[in-house]
Design a protein around this motif. Structure first.
Motif, PDB file in Angstrom:
ATOM      1  N   LYS A   1       0.842  -1.186   0.000  1.00 23.69           N
ATOM      2  CA  LYS A   1       0.000   0.000   0.000  1.00 23.69           C
ATOM      3  C   LYS A   1       0.881   1.242   0.000  1.00 23.69           C
ATOM      4  O   LYS A   1       1.856   1.322   0.727  1.00 23.69           O
ATOM      5  CB  LYS A   1      -0.893  -0.025   1.233  1.00 23.69           C
TER       6      LYS A   1
ATOM      7  N   ASP B   1      -6.693  10.281   1.410  1.00 20.74           N
ATOM      8  CA  ASP B   1      -6.803   8.993   2.082  1.00 20.74           C
ATOM      9  C   ASP B   1      -7.957   9.003   3.087  1.00 20.74           C
ATOM     10  O   ASP B   1      -8.749   8.060   3.150  1.00 20.74           O
ATOM     11  CB  ASP B   1      -5.481   8.658   2.782  1.00 20.74           C
ATOM     12  N   ALA B   2      -8.066  10.076   3.854  1.00 17.06           N
ATOM     13  CA  ALA B   2      -9.145  10.186   4.844  1.00 17.06           C
ATOM     14  C   ALA B   2     -10.510  10.173   4.156  1.00 17.06           C
ATOM     15  O   ALA B   2     -11.433   9.487   4.617  1.00 17.06           O
ATOM     16  CB  ALA B   2      -8.974  11.456   5.677  1.00 17.06           C
TER      17      ALA B   2
ATOM     18  N   ALA C   1     -11.260   8.832   1.291  1.00 17.51           N
ATOM     19  CA  ALA C   1     -11.499   7.501   0.722  1.00 17.51           C
ATOM     20  C   ALA C   1     -11.942   6.489   1.791  1.00 17.51           C
ATOM     21  O   ALA C   1     -12.673   5.553   1.491  1.00 17.51           O
ATOM     22  CB  ALA C   1     -10.239   7.001   0.021  1.00 17.51           C
ATOM     23  N   ARG C   2     -11.487   6.681   3.036  1.00 22.62           N
ATOM     24  CA  ARG C   2     -11.805   5.743   4.116  1.00 22.62           C
ATOM     25  C   ARG C   2     -13.006   6.165   4.955  1.00 22.62           C
ATOM     26  O   ARG C   2     -13.436   5.441   5.847  1.00 22.62           O
ATOM     27  CB  ARG C   2     -10.600   5.581   5.057  1.00 22.62           C
ATOM     28  N   ARG C   3     -13.546   7.324   4.684  1.00 20.27           N
ATOM     29  CA  ARG C   3     -14.634   7.875   5.511  1.00 20.27           C
ATOM     30  C   ARG C   3     -15.829   6.930   5.553  1.00 20.27           C
ATOM     31  O   ARG C   3     -16.333   6.500   4.523  1.00 20.27           O
ATOM     32  CB  ARG C   3     -15.055   9.225   4.951  1.00 20.27           C
ATOM     33  N   PRO C   4     -16.308   6.627   6.776  1.00 28.40           N
ATOM     34  CA  PRO C   4     -17.483   5.744   6.896  1.00 28.40           C
ATOM     35  C   PRO C   4     -18.752   6.429   6.368  1.00 28.40           C
ATOM     36  O   PRO C   4     -18.800   7.656   6.236  1.00 28.40           O
ATOM     37  CB  PRO C   4     -17.614   5.517   8.403  1.00 28.40           C
TER      38      PRO C   4
ATOM     39  N   GLU D   1     -17.329   2.545  14.462  1.00 30.64           N
ATOM     40  CA  GLU D   1     -16.630   2.680  13.180  1.00 30.64           C
ATOM     41  C   GLU D   1     -16.083   4.093  13.016  1.00 30.64           C
ATOM     42  O   GLU D   1     -14.964   4.293  12.548  1.00 30.64           O
ATOM     43  CB  GLU D   1     -17.587   2.336  12.035  1.00 30.64           C
TER      44      GLU D   1
ATOM     45  N   PHE E   1     -12.178   5.344  12.702  1.00 30.04           N
ATOM     46  CA  PHE E   1     -11.811   6.258  11.616  1.00 30.04           C
ATOM     47  C   PHE E   1     -11.023   7.456  12.155  1.00 30.04           C
ATOM     48  O   PHE E   1      -9.959   7.788  11.642  1.00 30.04           O
ATOM     49  CB  PHE E   1     -13.095   6.721  10.902  1.00 30.04           C
TER      50      PHE E   1
ATOM     51  N   ALA F   1      -7.581   6.385  13.450  1.00 28.41           N
ATOM     52  CA  ALA F   1      -6.692   6.078  12.325  1.00 28.41           C
ATOM     53  C   ALA F   1      -6.232   7.365  11.647  1.00 28.41           C
ATOM     54  O   ALA F   1      -5.060   7.489  11.256  1.00 28.41           O
ATOM     55  CB  ALA F   1      -7.393   5.161  11.323  1.00 28.41           C
ATOM     56  N   ASN F   2      -7.125   8.328  11.514  1.00 28.92           N
ATOM     57  CA  ASN F   2      -6.746   9.604  10.905  1.00 28.92           C
ATOM     58  C   ASN F   2      -5.700  10.320  11.748  1.00 28.92           C
ATOM     59  O   ASN F   2      -4.737  10.877  11.207  1.00 28.92           O
ATOM     60  CB  ASN F   2      -7.961  10.513  10.734  1.00 28.92           C
TER      61      ASN F   2
END
Length: 79
Positions: free
Chosen positions: A2, A14-15, A17-20, A28, A32, A35-36
Motif C-alpha cells: 500500500k 486517504d481520509a 477515501a476511508r470515511r465511513p 466505526e 476512523f 486512524a486519521n
C-alpha cells in the motif's frame, strides 16, 4: 504494498477515501478518527512543509475520537 500518504494532500485524499457512511456505527467512526490521527501524525514527519497544518489535523482527529468515545460511553451507561 500500500502506498502510504506522503503529503497533506495525500492524507486528506486517504481520509476521504476511508470515511465511513454517515449512518455507520459510532465505533466505526471512532476507529476512523483514531486512524486519521495516526496517519496525520506520521505524515507530519514526512511533509515538513505542512508540518504545522498536519499537527492541527492530528489534534482535530484526536478531539473527534475523544468526543466519539465519550458518546459511546454515555450510550453504554444509559442502556
Amino acid at each position: 504494498m500500500k502506498n502510504e500518504p506522503q503529503t497533506l494532500r495525500d492524507a486528506h485524499a486517504d481520509a476521504i477515501a476511508r470515511r465511513p457512511r454517515l449512518e455507520a456505527d459510532m465505533s466505526e467512526w471512532l476507529r476512523f478518527h483514531r486512524a486519521n490521527a495516526r496517519m496525520y501524525r506520521e505524515v507530519s514527519e514526512v511533509d515538513r512543509w505542512h508540518h504545522h497544518e498536519l499537527r492541527y489535523w492530528v489534534g482535530f482527529e484526536e478531539r473527534k475520537a475523544e468526543e466519539m468515545a465519550a458518546r459511546i460511553g454515555a450510550a453504554g451507561s444509559s442502556s
